[in-house]
Design an enzyme around this catalytic site. Structure first.
Site, PDB file in Angstrom:
ATOM      1  N   ILE A  15       0.843  -1.206   0.000  1.00 52.66           N
ATOM      2  CA  ILE A  15       0.000   0.000   0.000  1.00 52.66           C
ATOM      3  C   ILE A  15       0.875   1.252   0.000  1.00 52.66           C
ATOM      4  O   ILE A  15       0.597   2.215  -0.725  1.00 52.66           O
ATOM      5  CB  ILE A  15      -0.973  -0.017   1.200  1.00 52.66           C
ATOM      6  CG1 ILE A  15      -1.854  -1.283   1.126  1.00 52.66           C
ATOM      7  CG2 ILE A  15      -1.841   1.239   1.221  1.00 52.66           C
ATOM      8  CD1 ILE A  15      -2.731  -1.516   2.340  1.00 52.66           C
ATOM      9  N   GLY A  61       9.177  -5.027   2.844  1.00 55.80           N
ATOM     10  CA  GLY A  61       8.954  -4.315   1.580  1.00 55.80           C
ATOM     11  C   GLY A  61       9.988  -4.684   0.524  1.00 55.80           C
ATOM     12  O   GLY A  61      10.919  -5.453   0.766  1.00 55.80           O
ATOM     13  N   THR A 102      -6.831   0.040  10.835  1.00 51.16           N
ATOM     14  CA  THR A 102      -7.451  -1.184  10.323  1.00 51.16           C
ATOM     15  C   THR A 102      -8.853  -1.420  10.874  1.00 51.16           C
ATOM     16  O   THR A 102      -9.150  -1.035  12.013  1.00 51.16           O
ATOM     17  CB  THR A 102      -6.574  -2.405  10.692  1.00 51.16           C
ATOM     18  OG1 THR A 102      -7.295  -3.613  10.390  1.00 51.16           O
ATOM     19  CG2 THR A 102      -6.245  -2.433  12.175  1.00 51.16           C
ATOM     20  N   TYR A 140      -3.012  -7.720  16.391  1.00 55.44           N
ATOM     21  CA  TYR A 140      -2.794  -6.756  15.303  1.00 55.44           C
ATOM     22  C   TYR A 140      -3.729  -5.561  15.479  1.00 55.44           C
ATOM     23  O   TYR A 140      -3.285  -4.408  15.495  1.00 55.44           O
ATOM     24  CB  TYR A 140      -3.036  -7.463  13.956  1.00 55.44           C
ATOM     25  CG  TYR A 140      -3.133  -6.516  12.793  1.00 55.44           C
ATOM     26  CD1 TYR A 140      -2.058  -5.722  12.432  1.00 55.44           C
ATOM     27  CD2 TYR A 140      -4.315  -6.408  12.057  1.00 55.44           C
ATOM     28  CE1 TYR A 140      -2.153  -4.848  11.364  1.00 55.44           C
ATOM     29  CE2 TYR A 140      -4.414  -5.542  10.994  1.00 55.44           C
ATOM     30  CZ  TYR A 140      -3.336  -4.760  10.653  1.00 55.44           C
ATOM     31  OH  TYR A 140      -3.437  -3.882   9.607  1.00 55.44           O
ATOM     32  N   HIS A 155      -2.449 -13.168   2.560  1.00 62.30           N
ATOM     33  CA  HIS A 155      -3.725 -12.537   2.224  1.00 62.30           C
ATOM     34  C   HIS A 155      -4.488 -13.300   1.154  1.00 62.30           C
ATOM     35  O   HIS A 155      -3.898 -13.909   0.258  1.00 62.30           O
ATOM     36  CB  HIS A 155      -3.498 -11.081   1.812  1.00 62.30           C
ATOM     37  CG  HIS A 155      -3.124 -10.236   2.988  1.00 62.30           C
ATOM     38  ND1 HIS A 155      -1.833  -9.896   3.270  1.00 62.30           N
ATOM     39  CD2 HIS A 155      -3.874  -9.741   3.984  1.00 62.30           C
ATOM     40  CE1 HIS A 155      -1.813  -9.196   4.386  1.00 62.30           C
ATOM     41  NE2 HIS A 155      -3.033  -9.079   4.842  1.00 62.30           N
ATOM     42  N   LEU A 156      -5.794 -13.194   1.273  1.00 67.12           N
ATOM     43  CA  LEU A 156      -6.650 -14.050   0.466  1.00 67.12           C
ATOM     44  C   LEU A 156      -6.478 -13.853  -1.036  1.00 67.12           C
ATOM     45  O   LEU A 156      -6.260 -14.822  -1.768  1.00 67.12           O
ATOM     46  CB  LEU A 156      -8.123 -13.837   0.869  1.00 67.12           C
ATOM     47  CG  LEU A 156      -9.113 -14.740   0.144  1.00 67.12           C
ATOM     48  CD1 LEU A 156      -8.859 -16.203   0.475  1.00 67.12           C
ATOM     49  CD2 LEU A 156     -10.549 -14.354   0.506  1.00 67.12           C
ATOM     50  N   ILE A 194      -9.554 -22.653   2.766  1.00 70.29           N
ATOM     51  CA  ILE A 194     -10.645 -21.810   3.279  1.00 70.29           C
ATOM     52  C   ILE A 194     -10.649 -21.977   4.793  1.00 70.29           C
ATOM     53  O   ILE A 194     -10.915 -23.068   5.307  1.00 70.29           O
ATOM     54  CB  ILE A 194     -11.999 -22.227   2.680  1.00 70.29           C
ATOM     55  CG1 ILE A 194     -11.973 -22.060   1.151  1.00 70.29           C
ATOM     56  CG2 ILE A 194     -13.125 -21.414   3.294  1.00 70.29           C
ATOM     57  CD1 ILE A 194     -13.273 -22.454   0.467  1.00 70.29           C
ATOM     58  N   GLY A 210      -8.513 -15.353  15.658  1.00 70.37           N
ATOM     59  CA  GLY A 210      -8.532 -13.893  15.547  1.00 70.37           C
ATOM     60  C   GLY A 210      -9.407 -13.366  14.427  1.00 70.37           C
ATOM     61  O   GLY A 210      -9.513 -12.153  14.246  1.00 70.37           O
ATOM     62  N   ASP A 211     -10.046 -14.229  13.659  1.00 72.75           N
ATOM     63  CA  ASP A 211     -10.871 -13.765  12.533  1.00 72.75           C
ATOM     64  C   ASP A 211     -12.288 -13.404  12.975  1.00 72.75           C
ATOM     65  O   ASP A 211     -12.967 -14.211  13.621  1.00 72.75           O
ATOM     66  CB  ASP A 211     -10.984 -14.856  11.460  1.00 72.75           C
ATOM     67  CG  ASP A 211      -9.939 -14.693  10.361  1.00 72.75           C
ATOM     68  OD1 ASP A 211      -9.369 -13.592  10.253  1.00 72.75           O
ATOM     69  OD2 ASP A 211      -9.710 -15.670   9.634  1.00 72.75           O
TER      70      ASP A 211
END
Ligand code: UDP
Length: 344
Positions: free
Chosen positions: A12, A36, A117, A141, A187-188, A205, A298-299
């Site tokens: 980002i 990075g 976030t 996080y 990441h998905l 999944i 944590g989701d």
């Protein structure tokens, strides 16, 4: 005069830097390259390799480059890892940036845009989520970012800092030159595309028994370029803010109001993990193998943004369709990332 972008070698941050440069603003990227990629930093930006916790390096940088504002994205970002090693997240995402705030104060720099976030909300009572929803993070996080927001709020009250906390929902997609490439990838969207490209055997999944229509987690995916544009708007609005309010009336103390300086950034529509995979199959024109895996600690089941506040500030997202977002990531992957495929 320049804007300091910490984490500007990241996914980002590099695209925020790109957008600033296109807007005619000078950019200094500070990144320790722990995650990075130097190659992602736009050619027009100055690059300083260093850490946001290094006060001396910050002093030199603020002096030499006449920094007028800071966009802070340098952070660890993996929910799962934050549950296994919370101290790592609290140190890097909360403690070290305090040195950056101290340096800003020493050099009289007041404007600060934080990459925050949706994870600050934890399990929201209702969706879409507004900025004044309760902040009760369920992973380290999210906590680490909320703690930094709290520090910013106190600095605002005590030292006249001006900040905006941009609470990202799920950034995805790519520009022509820059895209998502984490190592390791968690990441998905990039993982789904790796599976589509045959670089990994399948996409796992995580959890199929959430209280959502198809049992998989729902997220709000936002194009990274739209996300980047919001940073420029936030920074502009900070510059236009009047002088800081006088210190609070000691007779009527109140806790800091984090919602007042927060902006949710999403498209206001949620898609389940299965829907993302199906959209990627349409974009890539192939079947993507899946494996059913346990829930990831944590989701939250469902995170969808109410972004009315940033829209009211003049934000106009351009790439809001899920397939359009995934297609941009797929295009970038095929044109740029092919030579850096993970070894298997
Ligand atoms: N997810 C998944 N399989 C993966 C990676 C992610 O099922 O290999 C799920 C994850 O559990 C979450 C959603 O996809 O519900 C988005 O996860 P991601 O890590 O991309 O972003 P987050 O929402 O954690 O910021």
């Amino acid at each position: 005069m320049a804007i300091l972008v910490t984490g500007g070698a990241g996914y980002i941050g590099s695209i925020v830097s790109e957008a600033l440069l296109e807007d005619g603003q000078a950019v200094v990227v500070l990144d320790n390259l722990s995650h990075g990629h130097a190659a992602a930093i736009p050619a027009g930006a100055k690059f300083v390799r260093g850490d946001v916790g290094d006060g001396e390096a910050l002093d030199a940088l603020f002096r030499q480059d006449r920094i007028t504002g800071v966009i802070h994205l340098a952070a660890y970002i993996e929910v799962g890892e934050s549950m296994r090693d919370p101290g790592k997240y609290l140190d890097n995402n909360f403690a070290r940036p305090l040195a950056l705030l101290a340096a800003m104060r020493r050099h009289g720099v007041r404007d600060f845009v934080l990459s925050s976030t949706a994870a600050v909300y934890g399990m929201p009572d209702a969706t879409p989520i507004e900025e004044n929803a309760p902040t009760r993070p369920i992973n380290a996080y999210g906590s680490s970012k909320l703690m930094l927001e709290t520090a910013l709020a106190w600095q605002t009250r005590s030292h006249g800092l001006r900040y905006a906390a941009l609470r990202y929902f799920n950034a995805a997609g790519a520009t022509a030159e820059r895209g998502e490439r984490h190592q390791p990838e968690s990441h998905l969207v990039p993982l789904v595309l790796e599976a589509a490209a045959g670089e990994r055997p399948e996409i796992a999944i995580f959890g199929q028994d959430y209280a959502t229509p198809d049992g998989t987690c729902i997220r709000d995916y936002i194009h990274v370029r739209d996300l980047a544009a919001a940073h420029l708007i936030a920074l502009r609005r900070l510059r236009e803010e009047p002088a800081p309010a006088p210190p609070e009336d000691a007779a009527a103390p109140s806790p800091p109001d984090l919602a007042a300086r927060a902006y949710n950034l999403g498209n206001g529509r949620g898609f389940s993990v299965r829907e993302v995979i199906a959209a990627a199959e349409r974009v890539c024109g192939k079947k993507i193998p899946v494996r059913l895996a346990p829930r990831r600690p944590g989701d939250a089941p469902r995170l969808v943004a109410a972004s009315a506040k940033m829209l009211a500030a003049g934000w106009r997202p351009q790439h809001t369709g899920l397939e359009e977002i995934i297609a941009s990531a797929w295009r970038w992957k095929r044109s740029h990332a092919a030579h850096e495929r993970p070894r298997s």
